[in-house]
Design an enzyme around this catalytic site. Structure first.
Site: not given
Ligand code: COA
Length: 315
Positions: A111, A235, A265
């Site tokens: 990520c 994020h 996500n």
């Protein structure tokens, strides 16, 4: 030579899957998912679309936004966790775009991949004398999720975002703060043929601690103050993580871009997708100061202090 973002583009699959949709096959509920994560829906790509398609579409849109053609690009760096082992996603994107003058490769930082790719491209533009670079975060997370595991399946979505870097009047990429801690490698992982596995609580604790820490560090490195930062683009893993970090930093809610409600996500794609959301809300103007900050499997983390270099210079 100053460098900055001169183009931005994204790609989101058209199929929107809500929490209610998931609750029809999983023992979960819209209420549980919303209160624990802030997620309301996610986009899921069809079987005939892979991560290189998402990455290529985002890249095409970013090139168009920058007013460049694929041949102008000297470097393609893709942050992804859902590409094939080889060839790299970046090489397939190079072929699909016809960006034959580029050097192309992937970055594996889960990520945090987009921030790692951004820093890598920025450095290589100088060391390899490249005028234009494409930096892409692209994921088809749906391809690596165990759809029968309610503790992970609800969290992820598909998408891609890309930026074009080029020469700018003022520096647009002011500071970076990147790091890793391999001692946390068992907290969030995927075996070659297996699905995502995660210790949610430990990852949560790590993220709540790390996110504010790297924001503070990168702001200090840029010689700026938190109060002067216009936007925080974190994020998008869990709204509770974002809120906890924001509160710890004392940043008002209106300065934080949140897309997790609609995107879930999307790993390395989440930050460039949120950049696009910020721009479509009219929040990115020439000179706007933005902190991008991500964290993920590895463990990895990365933040970047940027100045927006698109648009009309303010008098
Ligand atoms: N629907 C309903 N119940 C669920 C569920 C779901 N989708 N997933 C888990 N549960 C249950 C658990 O089985 C557990 O039940 P139990 O108490 O009977 O054992 C209960 O809910 C609480 O589970 P827990 O794991 O403690 O929940 P949590 O509050 O920690 O939230 C996460 C779970 C995954 C949302 C949270 O830990 C998280 O977001 N962690 C970070 C993950 C992340 O960001 N990963 C990517 C990093 S890039």
């Amino acid at each position: 030579m100053n460098k900055g973002i001169i183009g931005l583009g994204t790609s989101l699959p058209s199929r929107r899957v809500t929490n209610e949709d998931l609750a029809s096959t999983l023992d979960t509920s819209d209420e549980w998912i919303r209160t624990r994560t802030g997620i309301g829906a996610r986009r899921i790509a069809s079987d005939d679309i892979d991560v290189t398609d998402l990455a290529t579409e985002a890249a095409r849109n970013a090139l168009e936004d920058a007013g460049l053609t694929a041949e102008d690009i000297g470097l393609i760096v893709v942050g992804t966790a859902t590409g094939r082992a080889f060839p790299s996603t970046a090489c397939v994107v190079q072929q699909k775009l016809g960006a034959l003058n580029a050097t192309a490769f992937d970055i594996s930082a889960a990520c945090s991949g987009f921030i790692f790719a951004l820093q890598t491209a920025r450095s290589m533009m100088d060391s390899m004398d490249k005028r234009y670079a494409l930096v892409i975060g692209a994921e088809k997370m749906s391809s690596i999720v165990d759809w029968s595991d309610r503790s992970t399946a609800i969290l992820f979505g598909d998408g891609a975002g890309a930026v074009v870097l080029g020469e700018t009047k003022i520096e647009g990429l002011n500071a970076f703060e990147l790091g890793t801690d391999g001692r946390g490698s068992a907290l969030l992982f995927k075996e070659l043929d297996g699905p995502i596995e995660m210790n949610g609580r430990e990852v949560f604790k790590f993220a709540v601690r790390k996110l504010p820490e790297i924001v503070e560090k990168v702001v200090e490195k840029a010689g700026d103050t938190l109060a002067d930062v216009d936007l925080l683009i974190p994020h998008q893993a869990n709204l509770r993580i974002i809120d906890a970090a924001r509160e710890r930093l004392g940043i008002p809610e209106e300065k934080v871009i949140v897309t997790i409600d609609e995107h879930a996500n999307t790993s390395a794609a989440s930050i460039p997708l949120a950049l696009q959301e910020a721009r479509s809300q009219g929040r990115l103007r020439y000179g706007t100061k933005v902190v991008l900050a991500g964290f993920g499997a590895g463990l990895t983390w990365g933040a970047s202090h940027i100045t927006w270099t698109q648009g009309e210079e303010q008098a």
